[in-house]
Design a protein around this motif. Structure first.
Motif, PDB file in Angstrom:
ATOM      1  N   LEU A  10      21.493  71.031  -7.910  1.00 14.26           N
ATOM      2  CA  LEU A  10      21.290  69.877  -7.041  1.00 14.26           C
ATOM      3  C   LEU A  10      22.618  69.586  -6.367  1.00 14.26           C
ATOM      4  CD1 LEU A  10      19.375  67.567  -9.537  1.00 14.26           C
ATOM      5  CD2 LEU A  10      18.410  69.202  -7.927  1.00 14.26           C
ATOM      6  N   CYS A  11      22.630  69.581  -5.060  1.00 15.97           N
ATOM      7  CA  CYS A  11      23.868  69.365  -4.312  1.00 15.97           C
ATOM      8  C   CYS A  11      23.709  68.172  -3.377  1.00 15.97           C
ATOM      9  CB  CYS A  11      24.227  70.601  -3.501  1.00 15.97           C
ATOM     10  SG  CYS A  11      24.596  72.028  -4.515  1.00 15.97           S
ATOM     11  N   PRO A  12      24.598  67.203  -3.479  1.00 14.88           N
ATOM     12  CA  PRO A  12      24.486  66.023  -2.626  1.00 14.88           C
ATOM     13  C   PRO A  12      25.162  66.167  -1.259  1.00 14.88           C
ATOM     14  CG  PRO A  12      26.188  65.677  -4.246  1.00 14.88           C
ATOM     15  CD  PRO A  12      25.565  67.007  -4.546  1.00 14.88           C
ATOM     16  N   THR A  13      26.003  67.182  -1.086  1.00 14.45           N
ATOM     17  CA  THR A  13      26.742  67.337   0.174  1.00 14.45           C
ATOM     18  C   THR A  13      26.809  68.807   0.572  1.00 14.45           C
ATOM     19  OG1 THR A  13      28.889  67.674  -0.884  1.00 14.45           O
ATOM     20  CG2 THR A  13      28.267  65.371  -0.399  1.00 14.45           C
ATOM     21  N   GLU A  14      27.171  69.024   1.819  1.00 19.91           N
ATOM     22  CA  GLU A  14      27.362  70.388   2.303  1.00 19.91           C
ATOM     23  C   GLU A  14      28.494  71.076   1.538  1.00 19.91           C
ATOM     24  OE1 GLU A  14      28.660  72.742   6.373  1.00 19.91           O
ATOM     25  OE2 GLU A  14      27.963  70.678   6.523  1.00 19.91           O
ATOM     26  N   GLU A  15      29.550  70.339   1.271  1.00 22.87           N
ATOM     27  CA  GLU A  15      30.689  70.910   0.535  1.00 22.87           C
ATOM     28  C   GLU A  15      30.277  71.335  -0.873  1.00 22.87           C
ATOM     29  OE1 GLU A  15      35.127  69.651  -1.059  1.00 22.87           O
ATOM     30  OE2 GLU A  15      34.135  68.397   0.415  1.00 22.87           O
ATOM     31  N   ALA A  16      29.529  70.488  -1.553  1.00 27.47           N
ATOM     32  CA  ALA A  16      29.059  70.831  -2.901  1.00 27.47           C
ATOM     33  C   ALA A  16      28.145  72.052  -2.861  1.00 27.47           C
ATOM     34  CB  ALA A  16      28.326  69.649  -3.511  1.00 27.47           C
ATOM     35  N   THR A  17      27.351  72.158  -1.813  1.00 24.65           N
ATOM     36  CA  THR A  17      26.461  73.308  -1.653  1.00 24.65           C
ATOM     37  C   THR A  17      27.264  74.592  -1.506  1.00 24.65           C
ATOM     38  OG1 THR A  17      24.823  71.885  -0.585  1.00 24.65           O
ATOM     39  CG2 THR A  17      24.582  74.263  -0.274  1.00 24.65           C
ATOM     40  N   ARG A  18      28.254  74.558  -0.644  1.00 23.63           N
ATOM     41  CA  ARG A  18      29.087  75.757  -0.443  1.00 23.63           C
ATOM     42  C   ARG A  18      29.814  76.156  -1.725  1.00 23.63           C
ATOM     43  NH1 ARG A  18      29.849  76.931   5.129  1.00 23.63           N
ATOM     44  NH2 ARG A  18      29.091  75.228   6.423  1.00 23.63           N
ATOM     45  N   ASP A  19      30.341  75.170  -2.444  1.00 20.71           N
ATOM     46  CA  ASP A  19      31.034  75.454  -3.708  1.00 20.71           C
ATOM     47  C   ASP A  19      30.102  76.119  -4.709  1.00 20.71           C
ATOM     48  OD1 ASP A  19      33.366  74.368  -2.688  1.00 20.71           O
ATOM     49  OD2 ASP A  19      33.130  72.446  -3.745  1.00 20.71           O
ATOM     50  N   LEU A  20      28.904  75.582  -4.857  1.00 19.24           N
ATOM     51  CA  LEU A  20      27.951  76.144  -5.808  1.00 19.24           C
ATOM     52  C   LEU A  20      27.561  77.566  -5.414  1.00 19.24           C
ATOM     53  CD1 LEU A  20      25.377  74.662  -7.914  1.00 19.24           C
ATOM     54  CD2 LEU A  20      24.478  76.282  -6.267  1.00 19.24           C
ATOM     55  N   LEU A  21      27.327  77.786  -4.127  1.00 16.24           N
ATOM     56  CA  LEU A  21      26.938  79.130  -3.677  1.00 16.24           C
ATOM     57  C   LEU A  21      28.068  80.139  -3.878  1.00 16.24           C
ATOM     58  CD1 LEU A  21      24.928  78.261  -0.457  1.00 16.24           C
ATOM     59  CD2 LEU A  21      24.035  79.085  -2.643  1.00 16.24           C
ATOM     60  N   GLN A  22      29.296  79.715  -3.731  1.00 14.39           N
ATOM     61  CA  GLN A  22      30.423  80.624  -3.966  1.00 14.39           C
ATOM     62  C   GLN A  22      30.543  80.986  -5.437  1.00 14.39           C
ATOM     63  OE1 GLN A  22      33.842  78.707  -2.260  1.00 14.39           O
ATOM     64  NE2 GLN A  22      33.393  79.475  -0.211  1.00 14.39           N
ATOM     65  N   ARG A  23      30.237  80.043  -6.320  1.00 12.51           N
ATOM     66  CA  ARG A  23      30.331  80.307  -7.761  1.00 12.51           C
ATOM     67  C   ARG A  23      29.162  81.132  -8.264  1.00 12.51           C
ATOM     68  NH1 ARG A  23      31.125  74.319  -9.180  1.00 12.51           N
ATOM     69  NH2 ARG A  23      28.985  74.600  -8.687  1.00 12.51           N
ATOM     70  N   GLN A  24      27.955  80.870  -7.767  1.00 15.78           N
ATOM     71  CA  GLN A  24      26.762  81.529  -8.307  1.00 15.78           C
ATOM     72  C   GLN A  24      26.453  82.855  -7.640  1.00 15.78           C
ATOM     73  OE1 GLN A  24      23.337  79.572  -9.408  1.00 15.78           O
ATOM     74  NE2 GLN A  24      24.406  77.957 -10.478  1.00 15.78           N
ATOM     75  N   HIS A  25      26.853  83.053  -6.419  1.00 17.95           N
ATOM     76  CA  HIS A  25      26.610  84.294  -5.683  1.00 17.95           C
ATOM     77  C   HIS A  25      25.164  84.766  -5.796  1.00 17.95           C
ATOM     78  CE1 HIS A  25      30.858  84.763  -4.936  1.00 17.95           C
ATOM     79  NE2 HIS A  25      31.095  84.582  -6.201  1.00 17.95           N
TER      80      HIS A  25
END
Length: 59
Positions: free
Chosen positions: A39-54
């Motif tokens: 669950l991501c509340p912001t665009e920045e949080a979304t990008r961070d999660l996608l970079q970590r999870q690949h």
């Protein structure tokens, strides 16, 4: 979501800034068989999660 198509084997990322809406959406998606990546509340949080999870593919 009683008549919704099954989401088994689908990986979904919920991007929503309202905590209650995000939680309800994630619960409904899980109920339909989806794996909620996060669950991501912001665009920045979304990008961070996608970079970590690949995730291999995003649909």
């Amino acid at each position: 979501m009683t008549n919704a198509p099954g989401l088994t084997s689908r990986r979904i990322l919920v991007v929503e800034d309202d905590d209650y809406m995000a939680g309800d959406t994630a619960a409904a998606l899980r109920g339909a068989g989806a794996a909620v990546l996060g669950l991501c509340p912001t665009e920045e949080a979304t990008r961070d999660l996608l970079q970590r999870q690949h995730p291999p593919t995003l649909c």
